[in-house]
Design a protein around this motif. Structure first.
Motif, PDB file in Angstrom:
ATOM      1  N   THR A 189      12.314   5.409  -3.752  1.00 48.08           N
ATOM      2  CA  THR A 189      12.234   4.131  -3.045  1.00 48.08           C
ATOM      3  C   THR A 189      12.966   3.034  -3.809  1.00 48.08           C
ATOM      4  O   THR A 189      13.645   2.196  -3.208  1.00 48.08           O
ATOM      5  CB  THR A 189      10.763   3.737  -2.848  1.00 48.08           C
ATOM      6  OG1 THR A 189      10.080   4.790  -2.171  1.00 48.08           O
ATOM      7  CG2 THR A 189      10.657   2.469  -2.022  1.00 48.08           C
ATOM      8  N   SER A 190      12.855   3.034  -5.126  1.00 52.96           N
ATOM      9  CA  SER A 190      13.568   2.033  -5.926  1.00 52.96           C
ATOM     10  C   SER A 190      15.078   2.234  -5.834  1.00 52.96           C
ATOM     11  O   SER A 190      15.838   1.255  -5.783  1.00 52.96           O
ATOM     12  CB  SER A 190      13.108   2.100  -7.382  1.00 52.96           C
ATOM     13  OG  SER A 190      13.415   3.367  -7.942  1.00 52.96           O
TER      14      SER A 190
ATOM     15  N   LYS B 126       8.205   6.960  -5.635  1.00 56.92           N
ATOM     16  CA  LYS B 126       8.455   5.627  -6.179  1.00 56.92           C
ATOM     17  C   LYS B 126       9.881   5.507  -6.713  1.00 56.92           C
ATOM     18  O   LYS B 126      10.559   4.486  -6.505  1.00 56.92           O
ATOM     19  CB  LYS B 126       7.440   5.345  -7.295  1.00 56.92           C
ATOM     20  CG  LYS B 126       7.540   3.951  -7.878  1.00 56.92           C
ATOM     21  CD  LYS B 126       6.474   3.736  -8.936  1.00 56.92           C
ATOM     22  CE  LYS B 126       6.576   2.347  -9.537  1.00 56.92           C
ATOM     23  NZ  LYS B 126       5.552   2.130 -10.599  1.00 56.92           N
ATOM     24  N   THR B 127      10.354   6.559  -7.389  1.00 59.63           N
ATOM     25  CA  THR B 127      11.718   6.531  -7.915  1.00 59.63           C
ATOM     26  C   THR B 127      12.743   6.506  -6.790  1.00 59.63           C
ATOM     27  O   THR B 127      13.712   5.736  -6.839  1.00 59.63           O
ATOM     28  CB  THR B 127      11.942   7.758  -8.816  1.00 59.63           C
ATOM     29  OG1 THR B 127      10.961   7.771  -9.856  1.00 59.63           O
ATOM     30  CG2 THR B 127      13.327   7.726  -9.433  1.00 59.63           C
TER      31      THR B 127
ATOM     32  N   LYS C 240       4.085  11.473  -6.020  1.00 60.95           N
ATOM     33  CA  LYS C 240       4.030  10.016  -5.875  1.00 60.95           C
ATOM     34  C   LYS C 240       5.028   9.327  -6.797  1.00 60.95           C
ATOM     35  O   LYS C 240       5.672   8.341  -6.402  1.00 60.95           O
ATOM     36  CB  LYS C 240       2.611   9.530  -6.179  1.00 60.95           C
ATOM     37  CG  LYS C 240       1.581   9.945  -5.134  1.00 60.95           C
ATOM     38  CD  LYS C 240       0.200   9.418  -5.482  1.00 60.95           C
ATOM     39  CE  LYS C 240      -0.823   9.834  -4.433  1.00 60.95           C
ATOM     40  NZ  LYS C 240      -2.190   9.339  -4.769  1.00 60.95           N
ATOM     41  N   THR C 241       5.174   9.830  -8.003  1.00 60.39           N
ATOM     42  CA  THR C 241       6.165   9.259  -8.915  1.00 60.39           C
ATOM     43  C   THR C 241       7.580   9.459  -8.384  1.00 60.39           C
ATOM     44  O   THR C 241       8.429   8.568  -8.483  1.00 60.39           O
ATOM     45  CB  THR C 241       6.025   9.893 -10.302  1.00 60.39           C
ATOM     46  OG1 THR C 241       4.661   9.807 -10.733  1.00 60.39           O
ATOM     47  CG2 THR C 241       6.905   9.188 -11.313  1.00 60.39           C
TER      48      THR C 241
ATOM     49  N   SER D 299       5.200   2.291   1.456  1.00 56.25           N
ATOM     50  CA  SER D 299       6.153   1.944   0.394  1.00 56.25           C
ATOM     51  C   SER D 299       7.519   1.578   0.952  1.00 56.25           C
ATOM     52  O   SER D 299       8.184   0.665   0.448  1.00 56.25           O
ATOM     53  CB  SER D 299       6.292   3.118  -0.577  1.00 56.25           C
ATOM     54  OG  SER D 299       6.787   4.266   0.090  1.00 56.25           O
TER      55      SER D 299
END
Length: 844
Positions: A404-405, A401-402, A397-398, A446
Motif C-alpha cells: 500500500t505504501s 502495508k508495504t 498484514k505487513t 487501507s
C-alpha cells in the motif's frame, strides 16, 4: 590445547545444550532460566547419593572393556554402553564442583567490578567456545578405547571393519552436519511468532547488554568466522542441492544467503526503519557477497525458483502425502490455499521457518530499495509466493502495508514508477482474493485511507502532476470494491456517512474551518471516488446471466446512490456564490454520472439555469490586475473556485464557465431525451434560454442558447409522436427510457461515448505548456505573488491570494512579436491537430 574450565566440564557432563533443553533450564536462544531452589528436594537428593567408592565399584563392574563383560556383549549393547560411558564419567567431578560452587558464585558476583568484570562473561564464553575442544577430547578417548578393543579382541574389531567401517571412523564427519546445525539455528532465529514471554524478556536483556558493550566488541562480531564468502561455485552447489536434489538443507542455504543479500545495506549496528522500530542484524550464519553477478544470480534464484520447492515440499512428492501425477500441478496464484491442508505436510515446521525468513527478508528489501526496475521485478516475482501467506497472517498484514505504501507513494511521480504502482496494486488485489475472509476488509480500508491521504495534497498547484496518479488509484479502488459487494457495502456506508457528517457540521456552524473541510480537493476527490464505485456496481452487478446472490449484493451498493446524491446536492447548496461556480459544475458532473449509470432521474437542470441569473454575465468584461492568463487559459477541471477579487469578470473566466454550462446542459438533454415526460422537462429550459438570448450582448452566447433551444424542440416533437403510440398511462410508466428504440444505445452507453468524445477534443485543443526560461519566470512570479482578502463581499469565504501583475508587460510582448517576425521557419511547421477526430456535433 587449552585446558577446559570446571564449568565447561560440568556443562558437557550434564548433556550439553540438548540436555539443558530437555530439562527446560535453557531457552532456545541460549539463555538460562532461573528457578527457585527447593530445599526439600535438595535434602532428598543428598540422602539418595551414594558414596564415591560404591560408584567406583559399580563402574568397574559395568566397564565395557573389562574382560568379564566384553565377551558377553552384542553389537548393539557395545555401542549403547559407549555412548553412556561419557555421560557417567562426568559424575566423578560433581562433588568437587559443589565444593567450589561457592567460590564460583563469588567470582560471578564480582562481574561488575573493575578487575573481576571478565569472570562471569568469560565462563559463559568458555562453556560455548570450548565445545569443539571437548569434542576433540571425546574423539581422542574414543580412538584409544577402539585401539584397546583391537588389542583385546581383534576378531570383533575385524568384524566391525568388514560389516560397517563407518562406525570405526569416529570423528571424521563431513561439514554437512555442522551446516545443518547452523541452518537450524538461523531458521530458529527467524521464527518470531511462536516466542513466549520468557523469550521476550531474554531479548530485552540482550538488547540492554548490547547497548553496554563497547564499539570494539561490535567490530569483533562483524569479523566473526561465521561470515562466509559466497562465490559462484558455492552458489552453484547450493542451487544443485536445493532445486535438483530437492534438499531442505540446500533450500535453507539459499534462503540464508538471500537474507544476507537483502541486508547488505545494513550497518553492523541496529538500524531504525521508517516506523521507528529497530532492525536487528540477522542471527546465525551470514554471507558476504563481493560480486554483482553472484548477487544478481542469487536474487533470481530465490525469487523465481523457490516457489517450486515450496510446492514440492507442501503439495508435491516431498509432502509425504499421496499425490497423483495429474494433481501435482502448480498452485493457482488467484485461488486461496487451505491452511489445514498445508499443515498436514511432512516438513511443514521446517518450511514455515524458511517462509518466514524469506518473506521478512523480501519485505526488508522492498522497504530499502528505491530503484523502480528492481521494485518491479521483486513485486512481480512475489505473485508466486502470495498464496503461501495463508497460514502466516502477521506477515500478510505487513506485506499489505508495504504494498500500500508503494502503491500510494508520493516520492516518485515519474512514468517509470507507474509500473511499480501497478505491480503493487496487483499484489494487493491478490492478497484480497487469496487470504481468508476478514483480510479483504483490511484491504478495502487501507486502500481507501491511502487514497484519501494522497488526495489531501491535490492542490491547484500540484494537481496537474497528481491528477494522473489519483485517477489511477481511484480506478484501482473501484476494482477492489467490486470483488466483494457485501464487505464493500459496509465500508462504503461508513465512509459516505463520514462525508455526510462533515457536511452537516459545515451547514450548522458555517465557520471558515468547517467549510474548508468540505470545499477542498480532498473532499471532492472522495466524492468522485464513491461516485465511480457506485457507478461500477450498477454496470457490473445487474442484468445478464449472473447469479442472484451477486445481484443482491450489488443492489446493496446501488442503495447508497440516494444518500450520496443528497450529499452532493448539499455541497452545492452550502455556499451558492459566484466564486464557487467551478465546484458546483464539478458536482453536476458527478450527478450526471450517477444518473447515467443507474438510469435514474437526478435533477440538475435548476443548478445549471441558475448560472444565467448571475449579474457578472451581463457586465462588460474588464482586465483585472494579476489575472494574466497564460497559453492554457482557465481550465475548470483543475480549479474549485475563482479569484476572490471580482470573480467572473474577465473574458477568459466567463468563456470557460459558460462553455461548461452549455456542455452540461446539452448532456442533460441527451440523457433524458427518450423519457415520456421530456416535453414538460424542457419547458423551463427553453423559457430561461429565450430570456438569456434577449438579455446578453454576446453573439456567441446567443448562438449557443438558440442551438440548445432548437435541440429541445426537436427532441420534444419526437417524444410527442412516440407518446401517441403508448398503451400505458403516465402514472403506470416505470421505465425512464420507455420510448427508446432498440437500435439506439442505452443511457449509460451514450454517456460514456459523450465522455470519450470530450476527452479526445480536450487532448487536441489543449496547447502545449511553454518551456524554457519563460516558463521558469512564470513559475517564479506565481510563487512570489501576493493576494488580499475578500471579506466585504463574502464573509464565509476562505482567504485568497492575489497575484501581482508582471512589470514591463508591453515591452515583453513587443520583443516576442519581433522574434516572431524573424522566425520564417514557423510557416513550415505542421499543425498539432490530430487526424481522424470527428468534429461534428452528431455522436453517431
Amino acid at each position: 590445547m587449552v585446558k577446559t574450565s570446571k564449568r565447561a566440564r560440568k556443562f558437557i557432563a550434564q548433556g550439553g545444550v540438548k540436555g539443558r533443553l530437555e530439562k527446560g533450564t535453557i531457552t532456545k536462544k541460549g539463555k538460562l532460566k532461573h528457578f527457585q531452589k527447593n530445599k526439600k528436594s535438595e535434602d532428598n537428593d543428598d540422602t539418595k547419593k551414594k558414596s564415591r567408592n560404591e560408584l567406583k565399584l559399580e563402574r568397574e563392574g559395568e566397564d565395557m572393556t573389562a574382560p568379564s563383560n566384553l565377551g558377553d556383549m552384542d553389537i548393539d549393547s557395545f555401542f549403547r554402553s559407549v555412548t553412556e560411558k561419557d555421560g557417567e564419567k562426568g559424575d566423578d567431578d560433581d562433588d568437587n564442583d559443589k565444593e567450589e560452587k561457592g567460590k564460583d558464585d563469588k567470582e560471578d558476583a564480582e562481574g561488575d567490578d573493575g578487575s573481576g568484570s571478565d569472570d562471569s562473561d568469560d565462563d559463559d564464553d568458555d562453556s560455548v567456545g570450548s565445545g569443539d575442544e571437548d569434542i576433540e577430547d571425546a574423539e581422542r578417548r574414543m580412538k584409544e578405547e577402539l585401539e584397546k578393543l583391537n588389542k583385546s579382541d581383534p576378531s570383533f574389531h575385524k568384524f566391525l571393519s568388514d560389516n560397517d567401517k563407518s562406525l570405526l571412523e569416529f570423528g571424521q564427519d563431513d561439514d554437512d552436519d555442522s551446516d545443518d546445525d547452523e541452518d537450524d539455528v538461523e531458521m530458529e532465529g527467524d521464527d518470531g511468532d511462536d516466542d513466549d514471554e520468557e523469550d521476550e524478556e531474554d531479548n530485552e536483556e540482550e538488547k540492554e547488554q548490547e547497548m553496554k558493550e563497547p564499539k570494539e566488541e561490535v567490530a569483533k562480531e562483524t569479523n566473526d568466522s561465521s561470515n562466509i564468502l559466497l562465490t559462484a561455485k558455492r552458489l552453484k552447489s547450493y542451487e544443485e542441492g536445493a532445486f535438483s536434489s530437492h534438499s531442505l538443507k540446500g533450500l535453507k542455504r539459499i534462503i540464508s544467503a538471500y537474507r544476507s543479500a537483502c541486508h547488505l545495506s545494513d550497518s553492523a549496528q541496529n538500524n531504525v526503519d521508517a516506523d521507528g522500530r529497530l532492525i536487528e542484524k540477522p542471527v546465525g550464519k551470514s554471507y558476504h557477497i563481493d560480486s554483482s553477478a553472484v548477487f544478481d544470480r542469487l536474487m533470481v534464484l530465490a525469487l523465481q525458483n523457490c516457489h517450486a520447492e515450496f510446492h514440492y515440499h507442501l503439495f508435491g512428492k516431498g509432502s509425504g502425502q499421496k499425490v497423483e501425477e495429474e494433481e501435482d500441478v502448480e498452485v493457482d496464484e488467484n485461488k486461496p490455499l487451505n491452511p489445514k491442508h498445508i499443515a498436514k505436510a511432512k516438513h511443514w515446521n521446517e518450511i514455515k521457518k524458511i517462509l518466514l525468513s524469506f518473506f521478512r527478508s523480501t519485505l526488508h528489501l522492498l522497504s530499502e530499495v528505491k530503484e523502480p526496475n528492481l521494485l518491479k521485478f521483486v513485486l512481480q516475482s512475489l505473485s508466486k509466493y502470495t498464496p503461501y501467506l495463508t497460514p502466516l497472517p502477521t506477515i500478510a498484514k505487513t506485506f499489505l502495508k508495504t504494498c500500500t505504501s508503494l502503491w500510494s507513494s508520493s516520492s516518485d511521480t515519474s512514468e517509470r514508477y507507474q509500473s511499480v504502482r501497478l505491480q503493487a496494486f496487483l499484489r494487493i488485489r491478490q492478497l484480497a482474493i487469496t487470504q481468508p475472509f476478514p483480510f479483504v476488509e483490511t484491504t478495502l480500508k487501507s486502500s481507501y485511507l491511502a487514497y484519501a491521504n494522497r488526495a489531501k495534497f491535490g492542490t491547484a498547484s500540484s494537481l496537474t502532476t497528481l491528477l494522473p496518479t489519483l485517477t489511477f488509484m481511484g480506478n484501482c479502488i473501484v476494482e477492489l470494491y467490486s470483488l466483494d459487494y457485501a464487505s464493500s457495502y459496509q465500508h462504503a456506508f461508513v465512509y459516505i456517512r463520514q462525508l455526510a457528517l462533515h457536511l452537516r457540521t459545515a451547514l450548522q456552524k458555517k465557520t471558515k474551518e468547517s467549510i474548508r473541510l468540505v470545499y477542498c480537493w480532498q473532499y471532492v476527490h472522495c466524492l468522485k471516488l464513491w461516485t465511480a464505485v457506485l457507478s461500477s456496481s450498477c454496470t457490473g452487478g445487474g442484468g445478464g446471466g449472473s447469479s442472484g446472490g451477486k445481484d443482491d449484493e450489488a443492489e446493496l451498493m446501488r442503495s447508497l446512490i440516494f444518500p450520496l446524491t443528497e450529499i452532493i446536492l448539499g455541497v452545492i447548496r452550502l455556499l451558492p456564490t459566484t466564486r464557487y461556480l467551478p465546484l458546483r459544475l464539478h458536482c453536476v458532473r458527478l450527478l450526471q454520472q450517477l444518473a447515467a449509470t443507474a438510469e435514474l432521474y437526478i435533477p440538475t437542470t435548476s443548478i445549471l439555469l441558475d448560472v444565467f441569473d448571475l449579474r457578472e454575465l451581463y457586465l462588460n468584461s474588464k482586465k483585472v490586475k494579476g489575472r494574466g492568463v497564460g497559453v492554457s487559459g482557465v481550465r475548470l477541471p483543475l480549479i474549485l473556485k475563482l479569484p476572490g477579487d471580482d470573480p467572473l469578470r474577465t473574458s477568459e473566466e466567463t468563456e470557460a464557465c459558460l462553455s461548461e454550462v452549455f456542455l452540461l446542459l446539452n448532456r442533460e438533454l441527451d440523457l433524458y431525451r427518450f423519457s415520456a415526460g421530456f416535453p414538460e422537462f424542457t419547458f423551463r429550459i427553453c423559457k430561461r434560454l429565450r430570456d438569456f438570448v434577449k438579455a446578453t450582448k454576446n453573439a456567441r452566447w446567443r448562438a449557443y442558447a438558440k442551438g440548445c433551444i432548437e435541440l429541445c424542440e426537436r427532441y420534444s416533437e419526437q417524444i410527442m409522436e412516440g407518446r401517441t403510440n403508448l398503451n400505458e398511462a403516465p402514472k403506470d410508466i416505470k421505465r425512464l427510457e420507455v420510448l427508446k428504440p432498440p437500435t439506439i444505445p442505452s443511457m449509460r452507453e451514450r454517456y460514456e461515448a459523450f465522455i470519450a468524445k470530450e476527452k479526445r477534443l480536450e487532448a487536441v485543443t489543449t496547447p502545449a505548456v511553454a518551456s524554457g526560461k519563460n516558463n521558469k519566470a512564470n513559475n517564479n512570479n506565481k510563487k512570489g505573488s501576493k493576494q488580499k482578502r475578500d471579506d466585504e463581499e463574502e464573509d464565509d469565504v476562505f482567504e485568497e491570494e492575489k497575484e501581482v501583475s508582471r512589470p514591463k508587460k508591453k515591452a515583453k510582448k513587443r520583443k516576442v512579436n519581433e522574434l516572431d517576425l524573424k522566425n520564417v521557419g514557423a510557416l513550415e511547421e505542421n499543425d498539432e491537430v490530430q487526424e481522424g477526430i470527428n468534429w461534428s456535433d452528431d455522436e453517431d
